[in-house]
Design an enzyme around this catalytic site. Structure first.
Site, short mmCIF file in Angstrom:
data_model
loop_
_atom_site.label_atom_id
_atom_site.label_comp_id
_atom_site.label_asym_id
_atom_site.label_seq_id
_atom_site.Cartn_x
_atom_site.Cartn_y
_atom_site.Cartn_z
N GLY A 266 0.81 -1.21 0.00
CA GLY A 266 0.00 0.00 0.00
C GLY A 266 0.84 1.25 0.00
O GLY A 266 0.60 2.18 -0.76
N GLU A 269 6.75 3.98 4.81
CA GLU A 269 6.94 5.15 5.66
C GLU A 269 8.34 5.73 5.62
O GLU A 269 8.89 6.17 6.64
CB GLU A 269 6.58 4.79 7.10
CG GLU A 269 7.52 3.78 7.79
CD GLU A 269 7.11 2.34 7.65
OE1 GLU A 269 7.57 1.49 8.44
OE2 GLU A 269 6.31 2.03 6.73
N HIS A 300 -1.80 6.34 8.08
CA HIS A 300 -0.96 5.26 8.60
C HIS A 300 0.52 5.61 8.44
O HIS A 300 1.32 5.51 9.38
CB HIS A 300 -1.30 3.96 7.86
CG HIS A 300 -0.48 2.78 8.23
ND1 HIS A 300 -0.96 1.73 8.97
CD2 HIS A 300 0.82 2.46 7.96
CE1 HIS A 300 -0.02 0.82 9.14
NE2 HIS A 300 1.08 1.24 8.53
N GLU A 301 0.90 6.02 7.23
CA GLU A 301 2.32 6.34 6.99
C GLU A 301 2.75 7.58 7.76
O GLU A 301 3.89 7.65 8.23
CB GLU A 301 2.57 6.52 5.49
CG GLU A 301 2.13 5.35 4.62
CD GLU A 301 2.60 3.99 5.11
OE1 GLU A 301 3.72 3.90 5.64
OE2 GLU A 301 1.86 3.01 4.95
#
Length: 850
Positions: A266, A269, A300-301
């Protein structure tokens, strides 16, 4: 020889001897289309002068090695992804001049050529151990250092790394050099380089550290599809939320997000240089679930910039904590700081379902997995590491209290900034903040495997009042352990056609039976829902009265979270062969009608498809499929024009058609002679229709796939064309897909994924039968000769469309006769076997009378 592996013991020994201070990495990306030059200068200290160590590098050749001014012979010092470094001094400088190779697997430095304009686009993907594909590096997370990159590349490119991009300096005609400033102390796996003629939209965000530059990048040919403002708005919301929650300023100098092609995951990071799957640049109308998922990915990242990048795990057995924390934090932010206020429903519907599936496989493992080496890490990017871990963190927040949890986090970041930690370091701060002893909790939840089942046990007296109320806990999978659960039990009554919550009881479940005294003496409600609000991680069941009520009223819950919990419980009963697929199917179809939650609708459609292709007894499928496709078409035609439901229902209808079905409706939508009010027949929808026509063998005169590819000769179009060709119902199409996806080592990762999806689309079992032996006979060679990412993609060619006794018997036979196969291969085959065994059990249950 170690090959490309590294053990935990080797990493610990190396970290005990050396400390890294700085890397200077000089990359020349103009040397050829296959390779590039890498010159790495590393400065590090050694606490035991005179001892030896090694540094990691995966490269076809090393030209020179210079350690503390002395030349080392590459022929004797470089082998098997390692450079031996003998006789270290207290302070050391190492210079390695190497030739490295571009990848087409989504690992290392991936090279992509855009078919639209023939421009080259590069990006790195280093997690877990692939920074060593572009530089000589001590490839382990606890040897942090400052990194400075110097990059020579075509002068019309954007060149992006972890630090702010400097002004380019001319080198020669058409070529420039970018000399980046040094980063702070970070781990090698979160360094990054992205280069090519990317288009960019710039902005900035006001933070506690000042104004931080933002950039959103994509390929030039994708710029018209980039909704950058939506991405920037979501990012800014995340900055504000996380800085307040963590009470820590954003720790880096800028924040770029780059949408990159042929991406395996997906997103990643990388410090200030987040790479994101280009699928999130939408070329047409997509389900709202995809837009929501992109927002979650962005958050999320961003959460990782604090948890993972500023404070980093010491070794990979805490990978789960890195990812699970980002899952919990991003979902919390999404629910509280963005438009996606039902994010926890999506978490229940999608993430937890993934966790429950993974946790019931034979490969289940504790959340804190025993990571002995790098190969162990690669197989642990799964539903346990991400989704179960996040579910358990959610339970931990409920256990210690939200305020106490956040207070512990703030102390954790302040104490460990720029360092490496273990789980114990976080638990220490949470114990101080909450006053709770968390070690017993950690042992039961984090160091054991499997999932429990919670089942309500209710009895009523002759007045209709509840006389007995308890929750029974059993073991569904994994370790034979009953775990503690802090949860709520909801009572619902039917008013008209809707269920209304009338009470909620907090319960601490522990052991085989837990009483629920609050229910005693109350009138029996229509539905008793264990784990109301979804605080606990456990499979749930319904009592007979509740089950009858929800089956009779599939649209009875107006709140999305209890609705999702009930759907999950019924689907889980179907997967466990406790409910016939033939009984679940009408419930799902009724629940689909009028469903407005995009992720729930997407999930229900997927479950209907799985029922038809795997869980129904084969003799029941033709009639059931005919009913389903007729129902989905009618619902699509009756859905609001241009709505999410119209898009999903039509796509679901098209995907379930089979050879012999009338193709006229699809052809009409494709050529415009048939219209559906509000439906955008854009590029993506055209491919959906073309693929469906190809899969049922109804392309008619000419080659519809080739014609559509002429209209959309892009990388995305080529992937969609590969999928459509592989879906054709002919032996020739399956053979061609196999040859290109499995046997051709030059096929890019995302094309392999597309081919595998189309390959397994086969209404006629005879098309896939030859590939049972072919897959099982060749799997070890694939695992041994291809990278991990490609091996995972090729696993998509396991003929799961044949889920039945024959495939189960063959797969079990392979496991029995290959006890010494490499662990990744055995795990892959065992997980495939588990899915087939579940399907066979469901088919047998479906044959029984209700």
């Amino acid at each position: 020889m170690p090959g490309t592996n590294l053990t935990r013991e080797e990493a610990q020994d190396r970290a005990a001897k050396i400390a890294t201070t700085r890397y200077a990495v000089d990359l020349d990306l103009t040397t050829s289309a296959e390779t590039f030059r890498s010159v790495t200068t590393v400065r590090f200290t050694c606490s035991a002068p005179g001892t030896d160590t090694f540094i990691d590098l995966i490269a076809p050749s090393v030209e020179t090695i210079t350690l503390n001014g002395e030349s080392l012979d590459p022929a004797t010092h470089f082998a098997d992804s390692r450079i031996v470094l003998p006789g270290l001094a207290a302070d050391n400088e190492l210079v390695v001049d190497a030739t490295c190779v571009y990848m087409n697997t989504g690992e290392g430095l991936h090279r992509f050529v855009d078919p639209v304009d023939d421009e080259v686009y590069l990006y790195t993907q280093f997690e877990v151990p692939d920074s060593r594909r572009i530089m000589a590096v001590f490839e382990q997370p606890d040897l942090k250092a400052e990194f400075s990159f110097t990059v020579t590349a075509p002068d019309h490119w954007q060149v992006v790394s972890n630090a702010i991009t400097p002004e380019a300096e001319p080198v020669r005609e058409g070529v420039a050099r970018w000399a980046f400033p040094a980063t702070g102390r970070i781990s090698s796996y979160i360094t990054a380089l992205v280069a090519g003629p990317y288009a960019v939209v710039r902005d900035s965000v006001t933070t506690r550290a000042g104004e931080i530059p933002l950039g959103v990048f994509c390929r030039t040919s994708m710029l018209e599809h980039l909704d950058a403002q939506n991405i920037i708005d979501c990012t800014k919301a995340g900055f504000a939320f996380f800085e307040e929650m963590f009470d820590t300023a954003y720790p880096f100098t800028k924040y770029d997000q780059l949408f990159t092609p042929e991406y395996n995951m997906g997103a990643m990071e990388n410090v200030g240089c987040v790479t994101i799957n280009e699928l999130y640049v939408f070329r047409g109308k997509v389900p709202d679930a995809m837009v929501e998922r992109r927002a979650l990915t962005i958050l999320h990242e961003l959460a990782h910039m604090w948890f993972g990048d500023l404070v980093t795990m010491k070794w990979w057995n805490d990978l789960w904590l890195n990812e699970s924390f980002a899952e919990w934090a991003s979902t919390t932010c999404q629910a509280e700081a963005t438009e996606w206020v039902t994010a926890w429903t999506t978490f229940c519907t999608h993430e937890k379902a993934w966790a429950y599936r993974q946790d019931q496989l034979s490969s289940t493992h504790p959340i804190v997995a025993d990571i002995g080496d790098l190969h162990d890490v690669e197989t642990n990017f799964d539903g346990i590491t991400y989704a179960k871990g996040a579910s358990v963190l959610k339970q931990l927040v409920a256990y210690v209290g939200r305020d106490q949890f956040v207070a512990g986090l703030r102390t954790y970041f302040a104490k460990h900034a720029w360092g490496n930690t273990t789980l114990d370091d976080l638990l220490d701060e949470l114990e101080v903040a909450s006053g709770r002893d968390l070690r017993a909790w950690s042992t039961k939840w984090l160091e054991t495997a499997g999932v429990n089942v919670l089942r309500p046990v209710l009895a009523t007296d002759d007045r209709g009042l509840i006389s007995e109320a308890a929750i029974e806990q059993t073991v569904a999978s994994g370790d034979d352990l009953l775990r503690p659960h802090k949860l709520k039990v909801g009572s619902f009554v039917l008013e008209g056609d809707s269920f209304r919550r009338i009470a909620s009881y907090e319960v601490d479940v522990d052991g085989a039976r837990t009483e629920v005294p609050g229910l005693i003496g109350t009138a029996a409600p229509d539905v008793v829902l264990v784990n109301d609000e979804d605080l606990a991680y456990a499979k749930i069941r319904l009592d007979e009265r509740s089950l009858a009520a929800v089956l009779a009223h599939p649209r009875g819950f107006t709140d999305t979270l209890p609705h999702s919990l009930v759907i999950a419980a019924l689907w889980d009963m179907t997967r466990d062969a406790e409910m016939r697929a033939s009984d679940y199917l009408p419930f799902a179809l009724a629940a689909i009608e009028g469903e407005r939650d995009s992720t729930l609708l997407r999930t229900l459609l997927a479950q209907v498809s799985t029922c038809l292709t795997h869980y129904l007894a084969p003799e029941h499928r033709p009639a059931a499929r005919a009913e389903v496709v007729a129902r989905l078409r009618a619902l699509a035609e009756g859905a609001p024009g241009g709505s999410d439901s119209q898009l999903q229902l039509l796509s679901g209808y098209a995907s379930l058609l089979a050879p012999g079905d009338d193709p006229a409706y699809l052809r009409g939508l494709l050529d415009g002679s048939t219209t559906l009010d509000g439906l955008a027949v854009d590029t993506d929808m055209r491919w959906t229709l073309v693929t469906a026509l190809a899969a049922i063998g109804a392309e008619g005169e000419g080659d519809l796939v080739a014609a559509e590819l002429d209209r959309d000769d892009t990388s995305n179009g080529r992937e969609r064309a590969a999928r459509a060709r592989a879906a054709r119902p002919t032996a020739e199409a399956k053979a061609a897909a196999w040859a290109e996806g499995v046997e051709n080592a030059s096929t890019p990762n995302t094309v392999i994924d597309a081919l595998a999806v189309g390959f397994n689309k086969a209404d006629d079992p005879a098309l896939l039968l030859p590939y049972i032996a072919k897959f099982l006979d060749g799997v070890m060679d694939v695992m041994a000769t291809r990278t991990f990412a490609i091996a995972e993609a090729i696993n998509g060619f396991y003929p799961s469309g044949l889920a039945g006794p024959e495939l189960l018997e063959a797969t079990n036979a392979w496991l029995d006769t290959h006890p010494d196969a490499p662990a990744p291969a055995r795990r892959t085959i065992a997980e495939n076997r588990d899915g087939v065994a579940r399907a066979v059990a469901a088919q047998e249950r479906d044959r029984k009378e209700a």
